[in-house]
Design a protein around this motif. Sequence first.
Motif, PDB file in Angstrom:
ATOM      1  N   GLU A  32       0.974  -1.211   0.018  1.00  0.00           N
ATOM      2  CA  GLU A  32       0.007   0.049   0.062  1.00  0.00           C
ATOM      3  C   GLU A  32       1.186   1.300   0.212  1.00  0.00           C
ATOM      4  N   ARG A  33       0.157   2.370  -0.409  1.00  0.00           N
ATOM      5  CA  ARG A  33       0.722   3.701  -0.453  1.00  0.00           C
ATOM      6  C   ARG A  33       0.200   4.407   0.448  1.00  0.00           C
ATOM      7  N   HIS A  34       0.921   5.586   0.951  1.00  0.00           N
ATOM      8  CA  HIS A  34       0.369   6.853   1.593  1.00  0.00           C
ATOM      9  C   HIS A  34       1.151   8.055   1.384  1.00  0.00           C
ATOM     10  N   ALA A  35       0.615   9.343   1.713  1.00  0.00           N
ATOM     11  CA  ALA A  35       1.374  10.387   1.392  1.00  0.00           C
ATOM     12  C   ALA A  35       2.068  10.767   2.633  1.00  0.00           C
ATOM     13  N   THR A  36       3.285  11.240   2.353  1.00  0.00           N
ATOM     14  CA  THR A  36       4.061  11.333   3.704  1.00  0.00           C
ATOM     15  C   THR A  36       3.581  12.578   4.634  1.00  0.00           C
ATOM     16  N   GLY A  37       3.249  13.590   3.814  1.00  0.00           N
ATOM     17  CA  GLY A  37       2.717  15.062   4.417  1.00  0.00           C
ATOM     18  C   GLY A  37       3.758  15.558   5.143  1.00  0.00           C
ATOM     19  N   ALA A  38       5.070  15.801   4.536  1.00  0.00           N
ATOM     20  CA  ALA A  38       6.143  16.437   5.221  1.00  0.00           C
ATOM     21  C   ALA A  38       5.903  17.945   5.465  1.00  0.00           C
ATOM     22  N   ASP A  39       5.005  18.533   4.522  1.00  0.00           N
ATOM     23  CA  ASP A  39       4.673  19.822   4.950  1.00  0.00           C
ATOM     24  C   ASP A  39       3.918  20.058   6.550  1.00  0.00           C
ATOM     25  N   ARG A  40       3.531  18.968   7.042  1.00  0.00           N
ATOM     26  CA  ARG A  40       2.880  19.114   8.313  1.00  0.00           C
ATOM     27  C   ARG A  40       3.941  19.198   9.527  1.00  0.00           C
ATOM     28  N   GLY A  41       5.186  18.858   9.121  1.00  0.00           N
ATOM     29  CA  GLY A  41       6.135  18.877   9.951  1.00  0.00           C
ATOM     30  C   GLY A  41       6.719  17.439  10.606  1.00  0.00           C
ATOM     31  N   PRO A  42       7.762  17.390  11.184  1.00  0.00           N
ATOM     32  CA  PRO A  42       8.422  16.210  11.428  1.00  0.00           C
ATOM     33  C   PRO A  42       7.549  15.330  12.301  1.00  0.00           C
ATOM     34  N   SER A  43       6.951  15.902  13.370  1.00  0.00           N
ATOM     35  CA  SER A  43       6.424  15.103  14.442  1.00  0.00           C
ATOM     36  C   SER A  43       4.830  14.614  13.852  1.00  0.00           C
ATOM     37  N   ALA A  44       4.382  15.271  12.944  1.00  0.00           N
ATOM     38  CA  ALA A  44       3.244  14.628  11.871  1.00  0.00           C
ATOM     39  C   ALA A  44       3.635  13.508  11.104  1.00  0.00           C
ATOM     40  N   VAL A  45       5.059  13.420  10.584  1.00  0.00           N
ATOM     41  CA  VAL A  45       5.495  12.427   9.791  1.00  0.00           C
ATOM     42  C   VAL A  45       5.761  11.189  10.537  1.00  0.00           C
ATOM     43  N   VAL A  46       6.307  11.339  11.926  1.00  0.00           N
ATOM     44  CA  VAL A  46       6.556  10.076  12.608  1.00  0.00           C
ATOM     45  C   VAL A  46       5.261   9.594  13.113  1.00  0.00           C
ATOM     46  N   GLU A  47       4.161  10.459  13.259  1.00  0.00           N
ATOM     47  CA  GLU A  47       2.940   9.681  13.648  1.00  0.00           C
ATOM     48  C   GLU A  47       2.434   9.055  12.515  1.00  0.00           C
ATOM     49  N   THR A  48       2.596   9.540  11.218  1.00  0.00           N
ATOM     50  CA  THR A  48       1.906   8.775  10.195  1.00  0.00           C
ATOM     51  C   THR A  48       2.784   7.532   9.844  1.00  0.00           C
ATOM     52  N   VAL A  49       4.193   7.535  10.013  1.00  0.00           N
ATOM     53  CA  VAL A  49       4.750   6.369   9.918  1.00  0.00           C
ATOM     54  C   VAL A  49       4.389   5.310  10.999  1.00  0.00           C
ATOM     55  N   LEU A  50       4.127   5.700  12.285  1.00  0.00           N
ATOM     56  CA  LEU A  50       3.700   4.646  13.275  1.00  0.00           C
ATOM     57  C   LEU A  50       2.537   4.232  12.834  1.00  0.00           C
ATOM     58  N   SER A  51       1.510   5.161  12.434  1.00  0.00           N
ATOM     59  CA  SER A  51      -0.077   4.555  12.228  1.00  0.00           C
ATOM     60  C   SER A  51      -0.079   3.722  11.066  1.00  0.00           C
ATOM     61  N   VAL A  52       0.742   4.044  10.004  1.00  0.00           N
ATOM     62  CA  VAL A  52       0.791   3.101   8.984  1.00  0.00           C
ATOM     63  C   VAL A  52       1.388   1.601   9.319  1.00  0.00           C
ATOM     64  N   ALA A  53       2.572   1.764  10.071  1.00  0.00           N
ATOM     65  CA  ALA A  53       2.973   0.378  10.358  1.00  0.00           C
ATOM     66  C   ALA A  53       1.947  -0.292  11.520  1.00  0.00           C
ATOM     67  N   GLY A  54       1.317   0.500  12.338  1.00  0.00           N
ATOM     68  CA  GLY A  54       0.403  -0.298  12.975  1.00  0.00           C
ATOM     69  C   GLY A  54      -0.943  -0.867  12.191  1.00  0.00           C
ATOM     70  N   GLY A  55      -1.434   0.078  11.312  1.00  0.00           N
ATOM     71  CA  GLY A  55      -2.494  -0.517  10.482  1.00  0.00           C
ATOM     72  C   GLY A  55      -1.852  -1.697   9.813  1.00  0.00           C
ATOM     73  N   LEU A  56      -0.712  -1.926   9.302  1.00  0.00           N
ATOM     74  CA  LEU A  56      -0.268  -3.142   8.668  1.00  0.00           C
ATOM     75  C   LEU A  56      -0.189  -4.180   9.559  1.00  0.00           C
TER      76      LEU A  56
END
Length: 312
Positions: A32-56
């Motif tokens: 699967e693929r997801h947007a990184t959303g780097a424009d939201r800042g590093p904390s938001a990117v970290v949360e996205t990474v952890l959320s995607v991993a948790g979803g998998l």
Amino acid sequence: MSEGAVVIALDVGGTGIKAALVRADGTSQHTERHATGADRGPSAVVETVLSVAGGLADKARADGLTPVAVGIAVPGVIDEVAGVAVWSANVGFRDVPLRDLAVARLGLPVALGHDVRVGGVAEARLGAGRGSRHVLFVAIGTGIAAAHVVGGSAYAGAHGAAGELGHIVVRPGGPRCGCGQLGCLEAVASAAAVGRRYVELTGTPATAADVAARAAAGEELAGQVWRDTVDALADGLRTGQALYDAEVMVIGGGLAEAGAGLIDPLRAALRARLTFHREPRLARAALGDEAGSLGAALLALDRVEGGVRAPY
């Protein structure tokens, strides 16, 4: 690993995250693929990474599979031993303890790696470098970086910054690179540089793919830009061969999409530059944009052992 075991793999880029569930033999069970959303800042990117991993992880369990480890690949300077993303301009990371954060969220072993190095591991074990012990993987995209892979393992260097082939100076006094130096390989031969040079000569915006196509069709200025690019890359690869003495150089990244239009003249130009050094086999990367996620999976498989290894 048991038959139903999988690892969670994430390749985090500045724009998108490629994610997968991968079995012990290196085959993808689910992607699967997801947007990184780097424009939201590093904390938001970290949360996205952890959320995607948790979803998998949830997806794996729902499908009757058992997630046993996580592999995460990110760009920039990575301390793979400490599991820290030291610096990454693309996603804004500065000293982010990503491995520990993922362990705390998921409760699984986690391996953190550099995106180009894990891509090199994947190409060496599963792709165009399979069967060769000494592989130099060169990714030519927005930037240029390399991974020196020996026996299926990539070497990060003393400070996590090995393989920066793009910052070899090949044209002294040339265009200024993003690193501040003049004439770096990345400043004259990356995909971004190809487009910039064409605009300078013609005033017409174009991507590297456009330039490659126009050069192949016989357009004079596009051909000039392409020949200059190949010459600069050959100079960089000659230095790489002097340093690493590779059996095979695997060329990946966006510029490699030109296929034989890049590989054939690059092979000839490199051959013409070599003296006593043995000529490496030059091959186009075989795994495409899946190399990063597959490489992240291999790091995770190594973490729990029993994963696919190259046949040496």
